[in-house]
Each structure stands twice: as C-alpha cells, then as structure tokens.
Write an enzyme that holds these catalytic residues in place. Structure first.
Site, PDB file in Angstrom:
ATOM      1  N   ARG A  41       0.781  -1.237   0.000  1.00  0.00           N
ATOM      2  CA  ARG A  41       0.000   0.000   0.000  1.00  0.00           C
ATOM      3  C   ARG A  41       0.809   1.279   0.000  1.00  0.00           C
ATOM      4  O   ARG A  41       0.291   2.333  -0.345  1.00  0.00           O
ATOM      5  CB  ARG A  41      -0.950   0.006   1.200  1.00  0.00           C
ATOM      6  CG  ARG A  41      -2.008  -1.072   1.122  1.00  0.00           C
ATOM      7  CD  ARG A  41      -2.765  -1.223   2.427  1.00  0.00           C
ATOM      8  NE  ARG A  41      -1.904  -1.728   3.499  1.00  0.00           N
ATOM      9  CZ  ARG A  41      -2.324  -1.940   4.745  1.00  0.00           C
ATOM     10  NH1 ARG A  41      -3.566  -1.669   5.076  1.00  0.00           N
ATOM     11  NH2 ARG A  41      -1.494  -2.408   5.663  1.00  0.00           N
ATOM     12  N   ARG A  75      -3.538  -2.917  -8.297  1.00  0.00           N
ATOM     13  CA  ARG A  75      -4.485  -3.669  -7.475  1.00  0.00           C
ATOM     14  C   ARG A  75      -5.914  -3.132  -7.574  1.00  0.00           C
ATOM     15  O   ARG A  75      -6.855  -3.751  -7.075  1.00  0.00           O
ATOM     16  CB  ARG A  75      -4.060  -3.596  -6.000  1.00  0.00           C
ATOM     17  CG  ARG A  75      -3.273  -4.755  -5.436  1.00  0.00           C
ATOM     18  CD  ARG A  75      -4.050  -6.012  -5.104  1.00  0.00           C
ATOM     19  NE  ARG A  75      -5.344  -5.837  -4.476  1.00  0.00           N
ATOM     20  CZ  ARG A  75      -5.574  -5.638  -3.190  1.00  0.00           C
ATOM     21  NH1 ARG A  75      -4.565  -5.571  -2.358  1.00  0.00           N
ATOM     22  NH2 ARG A  75      -6.792  -5.515  -2.738  1.00  0.00           N
TER      23      ARG A  75
END
Length: 354
Positions: free
Chosen positions: A42, A51
């Site tokens: 992330r 993603r």
C-alpha cells in the site's frame, strides 16, 4: 519434485553469493543487506494502481499480478531481496476454509474452529492446490536473476488464532481458552497447521524461493513458558519440514522480546527482532549461531531524513558485533509511508556499510 531438483539448484546458485544470503549464513558481506517487511504494497502508488478493483485474496492467485507487485519495490528501492507477495491465510483458503480478507479489518473466517469435529475441515495441502504460487515464483525467479526471493507463511499459532477467533483479536480469548482448557485439541490443531504450513513452504522452495520467513504475528501475546509448551513444537515441525533444502529459515514475531531465545531455538537460522529490543541485547538473548534481522521502528520513517539516518546508525552500531545482520524494519512498512524515505534508507545503509 525432489529436494535436489536441478532447476531449483540452478536458480539458487544464481543467488547464492548475494549479500542477503551471505548475511543469513553469517558470512562476510560486501554491505549490510536491506529488505523491508511489507515492502510490496500500500505504500507504493504503482501497487495501488495495479491492485485497483481486485480483492486481496483474488490478487494473490493471479501469477502475473503477483510477479509485478513483488518486483515493484525491488525496482524502486534497490532492496537486496524480494518477498513473495501473498497473505498468510492463502494456504487456508486453498484447502477450502471459508474466509475473506475484509478491507480495514483483515482475515475473517466464516465458521471458526472451536471443536474436534472442526479439525476435519483442515485437510492436507497439495502443490496442486496452489499451482498459481509455483507459476508466479517461476516467473519471478527468471525476472529477479541474482536477487533472492523470500517465500513466507504464517506460523501455526497465528493461523490458529485467526481460525479460532474468527478474525483479528486484541486479547485472543477463544485461542487461549482452547490452549489452556483443551490442550490436546490445541496440540492437534497446531500440529495440523504445521503440516499445512510446511507443505506450503516446500512448494515455494521447490519453485525457486531462496529463503523462507515464518511470520508469527500474534505470538507476542504469550508468556515464554506457554510458548515453549504449547506452540514451539509446531513451529519446530515447520522448520524441520524444510531443513533438508538448505535455504535460510527466518522467524519473526511482534512484541517477542521475551521470546527471542525460544524463536531461535524453534529452528530458525535468522531471528527477526522488532524495534523494542536493541540488536546487541537481542543477540545476547538469542545466543550464538544465529543471524539477526531488524530492527528500525517503521514510524521513524515519518520523521526527518536526519532522524531516520540517526536511527539507522543506532541499529547498525548495535549490530556491529553480530555474526550476521539483515537490515529491516522492526515490523512492516506502514501504508502511508513515503516511498522515497525507504529508497533513501536503502541507499544510506548500503553506503554506510560498504
């Protein structure tokens, strides 16, 4: 495949002299090797982009996507090792456990395991169950060349805790209730999970992983005597299952300062240390014959460049007398970390230790 699979041997030969594997083997290194737990993920805008619209568990089963995500931090940061992009619950999903990773929550299990009858749901894991892992690691090792790939799995205690609680837990009430109240059921559950975990790591090594890490994220919730009696046999079984491959085995847990000696005793070659214990003190607790990995506080990366470098110097000074040291964070990269701070830290450690 056999332990002596020729293709695996050739791939491992390419990475054998890497700084990361030398440090794991406690041999002299050209510089202190660096990689970061959760380096893929992330904190990287390129990760968020690829993603987008794909659920976490689904993304773990797409070899091309896994390959791209695993390579992203290697390209960006110049780290000394890649870590296979996956999740610790993947092998449980692969054997048919009904679970999902809920954003902002974590793994959630539809029907928690609370009784002996529930154990039957934990069947053996076969290589065919995780064919996408073999495929992705094959693609990765071709791309990575001389950069080692670390395979990984969740340790039996942490997997058991998710299965028994039904999801993440602050106090592990149901887990500890089973461990203390029905020690035989608990032992059988952990033994089952050790079989599954060992099989999952074997798949990764046979596909070309150069090292493996066992994550015991929740084990810091235990006292040393409980760990030794109720958890260590299962962790040892996992490490024993892959001992014949000759790849370094890393063991990491959070809040495990009181357990460091036992984590090494369980069978690891490298013991991961979180930021709560300085590496020189960790070495005293672990004892000789093990390399250490760690251990700058991930939150330090939100500070100034000077503060990050000062903390890195502290870690390197504490590691000065170690037999082997792999520089890492004391836990995973936090989601809002500036990726440039990681790139600068890799470069700083490489320059300081060259």
């Amino acid at each position: 495949m056999s332990v002596n699979d020729e293709a695996t041997g050739r791939r491992n030969a390419a990475t054998y002299d890497s700084a990361f594997l030398k440090a794991c083997r406690r041999e002299p290194v050209p510089h202190t090797p660096v990689w970061f737990m959760r380096q893929a993920g992330r904190s990287l805008p390129e990760y968020r982009k690829v993603r987008e619209g794909t659920a976490m568990l689904e993304s773990c089963m797409m070899p091309e996507l896994v390959t791209e995500i695993t390579l992203q931090p290697v390209r960006r940061h110049g780290v000394d090792a890649a870590i296979y992009f996956s999740d610790i619950v993947v092998p449980l999903k692969a054997i048919g456990i009904d679970l999902d990773i809920k954003p902002g929550v974590g793994p959630v299990v539809e029907q928690p395991i609370r009784s002996r009858a529930d154990l039957a749901r934990l069947r053996d894991l076969t290589p065919e169950d995780v064919g996408y892992v073999t495929e992705a690691i094959g693609m990765l090792t071709r791309e990575l060349g001389e950069t080692p790939l670390i395979g990984f799995a969740g340790a039996p205690f942490t997997l058991a805790s998710y299965l028994v609680e039904g999801g993440p837990s602050r106090n592990h009430e149901h887990t500890k209730a089973m461990m203390y109240g029905d020690p035989q059921l608990w032992a059988d559950l952990l033994d089952r999970l050790a079989e599954i975990t060992g099989a999952f790591l074997k798949v990764q090594i046979e596909a070309g992983a150069s090292a493996v890490q066992l994550f015991d994220s929740w084990v810091g919730a235990l006292a040393p005597a409980d760990y030794r009696r109720s958890v260590m046999p299962a962790s040892t079984k996992v490490f024993d299952a892959v001992a014949g491959y000759g790849v370094p085995r890393i063991h990491f847990g959070v809040g495990t300062g009181e357990l460091l000696g036992l984590l090494g005793e369980a069978g690891a070659d490298v013991v991961g240390v979180d930021w709560r214990v300085p590496l020189d003190e960790a070495a005293r607790r672990v004892g000789p014959g093990k390399a250490l990995q760690g251990n700058i506080d991930p939150a330090v990366l939100f500070s100034s460049r000077e503060a990050v470098e000062a903390k890195a110097d502290e870690v390197l000074a504490a590691a000065a007398g170690l037999e082997g040291h792999v520089f890492n964070l004391g836990h995973g990269v936090l989601p809002t970390t500036d990726p440039d701070a990681l790139t600068r830290l890799v470069e700083y450690v490489h320059t300081r230790t060259a």
